[in-house]
Scaffold this motif. Sequence first.
Motif, PDB file in Angstrom:
ATOM      1  N   LEU A  21      -5.908  13.573 -20.970  1.00  0.00           N
ATOM      2  CA  LEU A  21      -6.847  13.634 -19.494  1.00  0.00           C
ATOM      3  C   LEU A  21      -7.817  12.732 -19.526  1.00  0.00           C
ATOM      4  CD1 LEU A  21      -8.322  15.733 -17.851  1.00  0.00           C
ATOM      5  CD2 LEU A  21      -9.542  16.925 -19.933  1.00  0.00           C
ATOM      6  N   VAL A  22      -9.081  12.240 -20.531  1.00  0.00           N
ATOM      7  CA  VAL A  22      -9.900  11.289 -20.373  1.00  0.00           C
ATOM      8  C   VAL A  22      -9.100  10.165 -20.213  1.00  0.00           C
ATOM      9  CG1 VAL A  22     -10.957  10.220 -22.240  1.00  0.00           C
ATOM     10  CG2 VAL A  22     -11.009  12.805 -22.895  1.00  0.00           C
ATOM     11  N   SER A  23      -7.716  10.033 -20.387  1.00  0.00           N
ATOM     12  CA  SER A  23      -7.205   8.122 -20.091  1.00  0.00           C
ATOM     13  C   SER A  23      -7.290   8.698 -18.834  1.00  0.00           C
ATOM     14  CB  SER A  23      -6.140   8.269 -20.690  1.00  0.00           C
ATOM     15  OG  SER A  23      -6.818   7.469 -21.963  1.00  0.00           O
ATOM     16  N   MET A  24      -7.066   9.980 -18.004  1.00  0.00           N
ATOM     17  CA  MET A  24      -6.087   9.929 -16.351  1.00  0.00           C
ATOM     18  C   MET A  24      -7.585   9.658 -15.823  1.00  0.00           C
ATOM     19  SD  MET A  24      -5.431  13.089 -14.799  1.00  0.00           S
ATOM     20  CE  MET A  24      -6.511  14.430 -14.125  1.00  0.00           C
ATOM     21  N   CYS A  25      -8.408  10.786 -15.683  1.00  0.00           N
ATOM     22  CA  CYS A  25      -9.974  11.306 -15.306  1.00  0.00           C
ATOM     23  C   CYS A  25     -10.510   9.097 -14.939  1.00  0.00           C
ATOM     24  CB  CYS A  25     -10.883  11.329 -16.020  1.00  0.00           C
ATOM     25  SG  CYS A  25     -10.234  13.248 -15.861  1.00  0.00           S
ATOM     26  N   LEU A  26     -10.843   8.429 -16.049  1.00  0.00           N
ATOM     27  CA  LEU A  26     -10.710   7.117 -15.996  1.00  0.00           C
ATOM     28  C   LEU A  26     -10.201   6.028 -15.075  1.00  0.00           C
ATOM     29  CD1 LEU A  26     -11.750   6.922 -19.625  1.00  0.00           C
ATOM     30  CD2 LEU A  26     -13.724   7.178 -18.318  1.00  0.00           C
ATOM     31  N   GLY A  27      -9.217   6.161 -15.056  1.00  0.00           N
ATOM     32  CA  GLY A  27      -8.424   5.699 -14.410  1.00  0.00           C
ATOM     33  C   GLY A  27      -7.965   5.955 -12.639  1.00  0.00           C
ATOM     34  N   GLN A  28      -8.679   7.224 -12.449  1.00  0.00           N
ATOM     35  CA  GLN A  28      -8.961   7.874 -11.380  1.00  0.00           C
ATOM     36  C   GLN A  28      -9.895   7.388 -10.754  1.00  0.00           C
ATOM     37  OE1 GLN A  28      -5.742   9.060 -10.407  1.00  0.00           O
ATOM     38  NE2 GLN A  28      -5.630   8.131 -12.594  1.00  0.00           N
TER      39      GLN A  28
ATOM     40  N   HIS B  56      -8.732  -3.272  -4.825  1.00  0.00           N
ATOM     41  CA  HIS B  56      -7.714  -3.524  -5.897  1.00  0.00           C
ATOM     42  C   HIS B  56      -7.079  -4.751  -4.245  1.00  0.00           C
ATOM     43  CE1 HIS B  56      -9.040  -1.591  -8.513  1.00  0.00           C
ATOM     44  NE2 HIS B  56      -9.177  -0.316  -8.137  1.00  0.00           N
ATOM     45  N   ALA B  57      -5.733  -4.970  -4.415  1.00  0.00           N
ATOM     46  CA  ALA B  57      -5.503  -5.874  -3.782  1.00  0.00           C
ATOM     47  C   ALA B  57      -4.883  -4.753  -2.682  1.00  0.00           C
ATOM     48  CB  ALA B  57      -3.675  -6.763  -4.292  1.00  0.00           C
ATOM     49  N   VAL B  58      -3.942  -3.567  -3.092  1.00  0.00           N
ATOM     50  CA  VAL B  58      -3.546  -2.799  -2.925  1.00  0.00           C
ATOM     51  C   VAL B  58      -4.743  -1.107  -2.393  1.00  0.00           C
ATOM     52  CG1 VAL B  58      -1.562  -3.578  -3.915  1.00  0.00           C
ATOM     53  CG2 VAL B  58      -2.183  -1.412  -4.917  1.00  0.00           C
ATOM     54  N   HIS B  59      -4.022  -0.449  -2.010  1.00  0.00           N
ATOM     55  CA  HIS B  59      -4.494   0.773  -1.335  1.00  0.00           C
ATOM     56  C   HIS B  59      -4.061   2.190  -1.635  1.00  0.00           C
ATOM     57  CE1 HIS B  59      -8.362  -0.914  -0.306  1.00  0.00           C
ATOM     58  NE2 HIS B  59      -7.734  -1.686   0.742  1.00  0.00           N
ATOM     59  N   VAL B  60      -4.075   3.340  -2.193  1.00  0.00           N
ATOM     60  CA  VAL B  60      -3.314   4.265  -2.261  1.00  0.00           C
ATOM     61  C   VAL B  60      -4.505   5.325  -1.250  1.00  0.00           C
ATOM     62  CG1 VAL B  60      -2.729   6.370  -4.033  1.00  0.00           C
ATOM     63  CG2 VAL B  60      -3.202   4.036  -5.133  1.00  0.00           C
TER      64      VAL B  60
ATOM     65  N   PHE C 149      -9.890   4.721  -7.360  1.00  0.00           N
ATOM     66  CA  PHE C 149      -9.822   5.198  -6.202  1.00  0.00           C
ATOM     67  C   PHE C 149     -11.680   4.969  -5.800  1.00  0.00           C
ATOM     68  CE2 PHE C 149      -7.047   8.529  -6.715  1.00  0.00           C
ATOM     69  CZ  PHE C 149      -5.951   8.626  -5.493  1.00  0.00           C
ATOM     70  N   LYS C 150     -12.388   4.183  -6.814  1.00  0.00           N
ATOM     71  CA  LYS C 150     -13.970   3.430  -6.821  1.00  0.00           C
ATOM     72  C   LYS C 150     -13.570   2.105  -6.740  1.00  0.00           C
ATOM     73  CE  LYS C 150     -15.082   7.947  -6.708  1.00  0.00           C
ATOM     74  NZ  LYS C 150     -16.020   8.563  -5.332  1.00  0.00           N
ATOM     75  N   LYS C 151     -13.101   1.201  -7.267  1.00  0.00           N
ATOM     76  CA  LYS C 151     -13.377   0.132  -7.164  1.00  0.00           C
ATOM     77  C   LYS C 151     -12.013  -0.559  -6.541  1.00  0.00           C
ATOM     78  CE  LYS C 151     -15.686  -0.047 -10.741  1.00  0.00           C
ATOM     79  NZ  LYS C 151     -17.424  -0.503 -10.244  1.00  0.00           N
TER      80      LYS C 151
ATOM     81  N   ASP D  30       1.364  -0.898  -0.009  1.00  0.00           N
ATOM     82  CA  ASP D  30      -0.002   0.110  -0.519  1.00  0.00           C
ATOM     83  C   ASP D  30       0.350   1.514  -0.021  1.00  0.00           C
ATOM     84  OD1 ASP D  30      -2.091  -1.526   0.492  1.00  0.00           O
ATOM     85  OD2 ASP D  30      -2.650  -1.059   2.129  1.00  0.00           O
ATOM     86  N   MET D  31       1.620   0.950   0.792  1.00  0.00           N
ATOM     87  CA  MET D  31       2.826   2.718   1.020  1.00  0.00           C
ATOM     88  C   MET D  31       3.719   2.847  -0.248  1.00  0.00           C
ATOM     89  SD  MET D  31       2.201   4.042   3.579  1.00  0.00           S
ATOM     90  CE  MET D  31       3.225   5.328   3.242  1.00  0.00           C
ATOM     91  N   ALA D  32       4.320   1.787  -0.659  1.00  0.00           N
ATOM     92  CA  ALA D  32       4.736   1.656  -2.105  1.00  0.00           C
ATOM     93  C   ALA D  32       3.697   2.450  -2.913  1.00  0.00           C
ATOM     94  CB  ALA D  32       5.222  -0.140  -2.875  1.00  0.00           C
ATOM     95  N   ALA D  33       2.125   2.146  -3.317  1.00  0.00           N
ATOM     96  CA  ALA D  33       1.197   2.023  -3.942  1.00  0.00           C
ATOM     97  C   ALA D  33       1.068   3.666  -3.947  1.00  0.00           C
ATOM     98  CB  ALA D  33       0.392   1.886  -4.137  1.00  0.00           C
ATOM     99  N   SER D  34       0.971   4.334  -2.368  1.00  0.00           N
ATOM    100  CA  SER D  34       1.024   5.733  -2.262  1.00  0.00           C
ATOM    101  C   SER D  34       2.085   6.781  -2.756  1.00  0.00           C
ATOM    102  CB  SER D  34       0.981   5.504  -0.461  1.00  0.00           C
ATOM    103  OG  SER D  34      -0.254   5.078  -0.506  1.00  0.00           O
TER     104      SER D  34
END
Length: 469
Positions: free
Chosen positions: A217-224, A232-236, A228-230, A100-104
Amino acid sequence: MMENNDRLNNSDHMDKMGNMPVGKLIFNMSWPAILSMFIQAFYNVVDSFFVSLISEQALAAVTYIFPIQMLIISVSVGTGVGINSLISRRLGAQRYEEADMAASHGYRLSFINWMFFALIGIFLSKPMMNLLSDTPYIVENGINYMFIITVGSLFSIVQVTTEKILQSTGNMKIPMVCGIFGAVTNIIMDPMLIFGIGPFPEIGVTGAAVATVLGQLVSMCLGQIFLFKKKHAVHVKLFGWKMQGRILKDIYAVGAPAILMQSIMSVMQFGMNIILSGLTETAVAVMGVYGRLQSFIFMPVFGLNQGVLPIMGFNYGARNRKRLMETFKKGFMTAFVIMGLGLLLFQTLPYQLLTIFNSTGSQEMYDIGVPALRTISLCFLPASFGIMSSSIFQAIGHGFMSLWGSLLRQLVGILPLAWIFASIAGLKLVWYAFPIAELIGVVYFAIALKYVYKKDIRRLDIIKEDYVN
């Protein structure tokens, strides 16, 4: 309840990465990334195609800025590789909080990296273009293109970090979806902004840069949204923590060599532009065309690399030598086949490939480009071994092994050879620098891989047995 669900996700992740048949796992992990990278290559080609419709000088202006775009990719992807490797190894060792900390840390680093490139775009766009060309049209459009690409690089850098975090957990489909939507946006907006279709103004080369940033910009917005809404095995974690030197060191133990390795490509491209511009600016345009065309071959292999890297990193962390080496061997075999098909394409259809970007029918571009494509593409097969060797070094924490290989191939190999060959025989010989440098790289990677195998990999099963006992 949330913690239990997270551990269930980690259990599923471990079962897939540690037990699924390797061939099936590589396919499941790689095809979304390969498709995503192929689409990326496609919209890079489309972008250059529309620019080439303006003029050969417009294509040259974009080609001069290509090393800066490569540098942005180098820093973001290199940092992402370090994050991916560290998260994968920590998940394999079941050290979830450290993952988690590595991802953050990685997510926060993306904003720091963006500020660096924004400053480059603001202060160095004009001096750089004045250094590279004395053609007013090329200088003016190069300045505008570079400024927009660098200041707008926030979107691509954050998206690459998001992509690497998700890929480290085995989630390859979400990054693919984000990439597809970004690419489609870019492809749609390119002609509209370049030629002024519909309600949009005609802004030429500048429009290509704006379309690229909009797609990112479109790719980034979808990625966020997905990050953050799904679950995962790690948390940011965005707030409530301080950056730790130990984690930064672990990220950049692999990430720094990966950045330098990618940056070397940018330096090589910059150096080649200088060497070729001393001969003819048409050769610079040809080099730009080759860069776009070869991405159709290399991007799928890099997508394969994205699939196999977390598998190898996980199994190295889990101390499973057999699955680690099986992944490497099958990954290399797949990369070799892809590169072989690319070699066949470049050898048989170079004229047709050049026609895509030669809207004016320039005979000089054909005269220079046909032998160039046939000669440079001889590097494809040996490059497949270098790419897969680099991936295993990065996966197990030996990033500097990859770095030395890139230094040897591109700075010690390609640039000096290209300069010597250009001095001796001009364009007829200069393109041979690429395949010769790749053969030098094969020798290095074979020796380095044998060393790492004896030093670290061969002992994994023994270490695992001692660890269990």
